[in-house]
Motif scaffolding. Structure first.
Motif, short mmCIF file in Angstrom:
data_model
loop_
_atom_site.label_atom_id
_atom_site.label_comp_id
_atom_site.label_asym_id
_atom_site.label_seq_id
_atom_site.Cartn_x
_atom_site.Cartn_y
_atom_site.Cartn_z
N PRO A 119 38.72 30.54 43.78
CA PRO A 119 37.84 31.68 44.06
C PRO A 119 37.51 31.86 45.54
O PRO A 119 37.52 32.98 46.05
CB PRO A 119 36.58 31.35 43.24
CG PRO A 119 37.06 30.47 42.14
CD PRO A 119 38.13 29.65 42.75
N ILE A 120 37.24 30.75 46.24
CA ILE A 120 36.92 30.86 47.66
C ILE A 120 38.16 31.22 48.47
O ILE A 120 38.12 32.05 49.38
CB ILE A 120 36.27 29.57 48.18
CG1 ILE A 120 34.92 29.33 47.48
CG2 ILE A 120 36.08 29.63 49.69
CD1 ILE A 120 34.22 28.06 47.92
N ARG A 121 39.28 30.61 48.14
CA ARG A 121 40.53 30.94 48.86
C ARG A 121 40.89 32.41 48.67
O ARG A 121 41.34 33.08 49.60
CB ARG A 121 41.66 30.03 48.38
CG ARG A 121 41.52 28.58 48.81
CD ARG A 121 42.83 27.82 48.63
NE ARG A 121 42.68 26.40 48.91
CZ ARG A 121 42.69 25.87 50.13
NH1 ARG A 121 42.80 26.66 51.19
NH2 ARG A 121 42.57 24.57 50.30
N SER A 122 40.68 32.92 47.47
CA SER A 122 40.96 34.33 47.21
C SER A 122 40.05 35.23 48.03
O SER A 122 40.50 36.24 48.62
CB SER A 122 40.79 34.63 45.72
OG SER A 122 40.97 36.00 45.44
N ALA A 123 38.77 34.86 48.12
CA ALA A 123 37.83 35.65 48.92
C ALA A 123 38.20 35.62 50.39
O ALA A 123 38.05 36.62 51.11
CB ALA A 123 36.41 35.12 48.71
N LEU A 124 38.71 34.48 50.86
CA LEU A 124 39.09 34.36 52.27
C LEU A 124 40.35 35.16 52.61
O LEU A 124 40.57 35.51 53.77
CB LEU A 124 39.30 32.88 52.63
CG LEU A 124 38.02 32.04 52.76
CD1 LEU A 124 38.37 30.56 52.81
CD2 LEU A 124 37.25 32.44 54.02
N GLN A 125 41.16 35.45 51.63
CA GLN A 125 42.35 36.27 51.89
C GLN A 125 41.97 37.70 52.25
O GLN A 125 42.66 38.36 53.02
CB GLN A 125 43.25 36.26 50.65
CG GLN A 125 43.98 34.94 50.42
CD GLN A 125 44.86 34.99 49.18
OE1 GLN A 125 44.86 35.98 48.45
NE2 GLN A 125 45.61 33.91 48.94
N GLU A 126 40.84 38.16 51.72
CA GLU A 126 40.41 39.54 51.94
C GLU A 126 39.31 39.66 52.98
O GLU A 126 39.05 40.76 53.48
CB GLU A 126 39.93 40.15 50.63
CG GLU A 126 41.00 40.21 49.55
CD GLU A 126 40.49 40.86 48.28
OE1 GLU A 126 39.46 41.58 48.36
OE2 GLU A 126 41.10 40.65 47.22
N HIS A 127 38.64 38.55 53.30
CA HIS A 127 37.51 38.60 54.23
C HIS A 127 37.60 37.46 55.23
O HIS A 127 38.12 36.38 54.92
CB HIS A 127 36.18 38.50 53.46
CG HIS A 127 36.03 39.53 52.38
ND1 HIS A 127 36.51 39.33 51.10
CD2 HIS A 127 35.48 40.77 52.40
CE1 HIS A 127 36.23 40.40 50.37
NE2 HIS A 127 35.63 41.30 51.14
N ASP A 128 37.08 37.70 56.42
CA ASP A 128 37.08 36.66 57.45
C ASP A 128 35.94 35.67 57.26
O ASP A 128 36.04 34.51 57.66
CB ASP A 128 36.97 37.28 58.85
CG ASP A 128 38.23 38.05 59.22
OD1 ASP A 128 39.26 37.87 58.53
OD2 ASP A 128 38.18 38.83 60.18
N VAL A 129 34.83 36.15 56.70
CA VAL A 129 33.65 35.30 56.47
C VAL A 129 33.27 35.35 55.00
O VAL A 129 33.14 36.44 54.43
CB VAL A 129 32.45 35.75 57.34
CG1 VAL A 129 31.21 34.91 57.02
CG2 VAL A 129 32.79 35.63 58.83
N VAL A 130 33.12 34.18 54.40
CA VAL A 130 32.63 34.07 53.02
C VAL A 130 31.32 33.30 53.06
O VAL A 130 31.26 32.18 53.59
CB VAL A 130 33.64 33.36 52.11
CG1 VAL A 130 33.04 33.11 50.72
CG2 VAL A 130 34.91 34.19 51.98
N ILE A 131 30.29 33.91 52.50
CA ILE A 131 28.97 33.28 52.49
C ILE A 131 28.69 32.74 51.10
O ILE A 131 28.83 33.46 50.10
CB ILE A 131 27.88 34.29 52.90
CG1 ILE A 131 28.18 34.82 54.31
CG2 ILE A 131 26.50 33.65 52.85
CD1 ILE A 131 27.40 36.05 54.67
N ALA A 132 28.32 31.48 51.01
CA ALA A 132 28.09 30.82 49.73
C ALA A 132 26.61 30.50 49.57
O ALA A 132 25.99 29.92 50.47
CB ALA A 132 28.91 29.54 49.64
N ALA A 133 26.05 30.87 48.43
CA ALA A 133 24.68 30.49 48.11
C ALA A 133 24.66 29.00 47.78
O ALA A 133 25.40 28.53 46.92
CB ALA A 133 24.16 31.30 46.92
N GLY A 134 23.84 28.25 48.49
CA GLY A 134 23.84 26.79 48.34
C GLY A 134 23.08 26.30 47.12
O GLY A 134 22.35 27.03 46.46
#
Length: 360
Positions: A119-134
């Motif tokens: 899921p994170i790798r997929s988000a990074l393919q489309e966006h430069d910054v991925v923000i995760a709720a901790g």
């Protein structure tokens, strides 16, 4: 790829989100094209959410409470996404449902059991910054789980490991780990390098440094933690957490809990239960009664002892640490606790010169 985590002290007001967003823009400008940012809730937000829940229902279910407490980090992720988007940077945010982290169902302090980086790798393919709720994930039934108080550090370390990165940066209101709380002890000395085991012990015995679970996970998975501070003058780097380095320290635990027992056997039985759940305790004796002081994961510990009728009180604990826990003091008054901490630090580091870093 860069993994960063920003604690709640960075988000005291809306400007805090803009300042972090500008920092991310600067990192991209220097060539760091893909950044994952883990965020904590705004300072005080988790306590506010908990108070609201308990005002509605003092016996709210653990799963209901977890879902409510996780909202603080979700809001923080949304606010930072808005600030980053305003700068024209391709950005998205993910909460516990979309991070790819699975836990058991120990609501209140869930344990990570499996991870899926897709899921994170997929988000990074489309966006430069991925923000995760901790501090949040889901269990195997798809229910939201909370990893515990101050567990956004753990989220950052887990994400670094699952993305096969060997380091993550943790930003707080101080640039590193000190021999005592620098907000209480002006002479506290910065520790440039410290071992996983040493800092985990400091955290378990009251130091407001890194989350002990994050440190233990980092050691198991070979993730180096770099403690930093984001100031008006830039970034200050203070402590690197690796397999080396030790230091004596004084800690003040403000939210410790003391439980009184009529017998040693009763105390031993509860201690065994808490030990099984990885909760740090100290044996104490007060007024000819046997006591057990709970030093870590107090919220989760209280859930374990609910309904037992055991006498529970709160206190402050001052501890001196070196390779082991050397001295323990139970203090009811905050000013006395701070005064004692300063005295003990002076005994350990006589003549220490105060170090001050620029803070924003």
């Amino acid at each position: 790829m860069t993994i960063l985590k920003f604690g709640g002290s960075n988000f005291l007001d809306p400007e805090g989100y803009h300042r972090v967003a500008r920092h991310l823009a600067q990192r991209r400008a220097t060539g760091e094209n893909k950044i994952v940012v883990v965020v904590s809730a705004m300072k005080g937000e988790t306590d506010r959410l908990k108070a609201q829940m308990l005002a509605v229902n003092k016996e709210a279910s653990p799963s209901n409470l977890d879902a409510a407490l996780a909202i603080g980090e979700m809001i923080s992720a949304c606010l930072l996404e808005a600030a980053v988007s305003r700068l024209g940077i391709p950005v998205t945010s993910l909460d516990g449902y979309g991070l790819g982290i699975r836990t058991n169902s120990d609501f209140g302090r869930a344990t990570v059991e499996s991870v899926d980086p897709r899921p994170i790798r997929s988000a990074l393919q489309e966006h430069d910054v991925v923000i995760a709720a901790g501090a949040q994930a889901i269990d195997h039934s798809g229910r939201l789980t909370f990893l515990g108080r101050n567990a956004s550090d753990l989220t950052a370390v887990v994400i670094a490991s699952m993305l096969e990165e060997h380091a993550c940066e943790i930003y707080s209101d101080v640039p590193g780990v000190y021999t005592g709380d620098p907000n209480l002890i002006a002479e506290a000395q910065l520790i440039p390098e410290i071992a996983y085991e040493a800092i985990a012990k400091m955290s378990r015995y009251g130091a407001k440094v890194l989350h002990h679970g994050a440190v233990e996970y980092a050691e198991r998975h070979g993730v180096t933690i770099i403690c930093r501070s984001l100031t008006n003058d830039g970034v200050v780097t203070g402590t690197t957490v690796t397999g080396h380095g030790n230091a004596r320290s004084v800690t003040v635990a403000r939210d410790a809990v003391v439980i009184s027992f009529a017998s040693v056997a009763a105390r031993d039985n509860l201690r065994a239960l808490l030990d099984q759940n990885g909760i740090t305790t100290i044996d104490v004796e007060q007024n000819d009664r046997f006591g057990l002081c709970i030093m870590s994961d107090t919220d989760f510990a209280m859930r374990l002892v609910e309904g037992t009728g055991i006498s529970i009180g709160s206190t402050m604990v001052v501890t001196v640490l070196d390779a082991s826990v050397r001295r323990v003091h139970l203090i009811g008054d905050y000013e006395r606790a701070v005064s004692l901490a300063r005295q003990l630090h002076e005994q350990m580091y006589p003549g220490a010169v105060a170090e001050r870093f620029g803070r924003g």
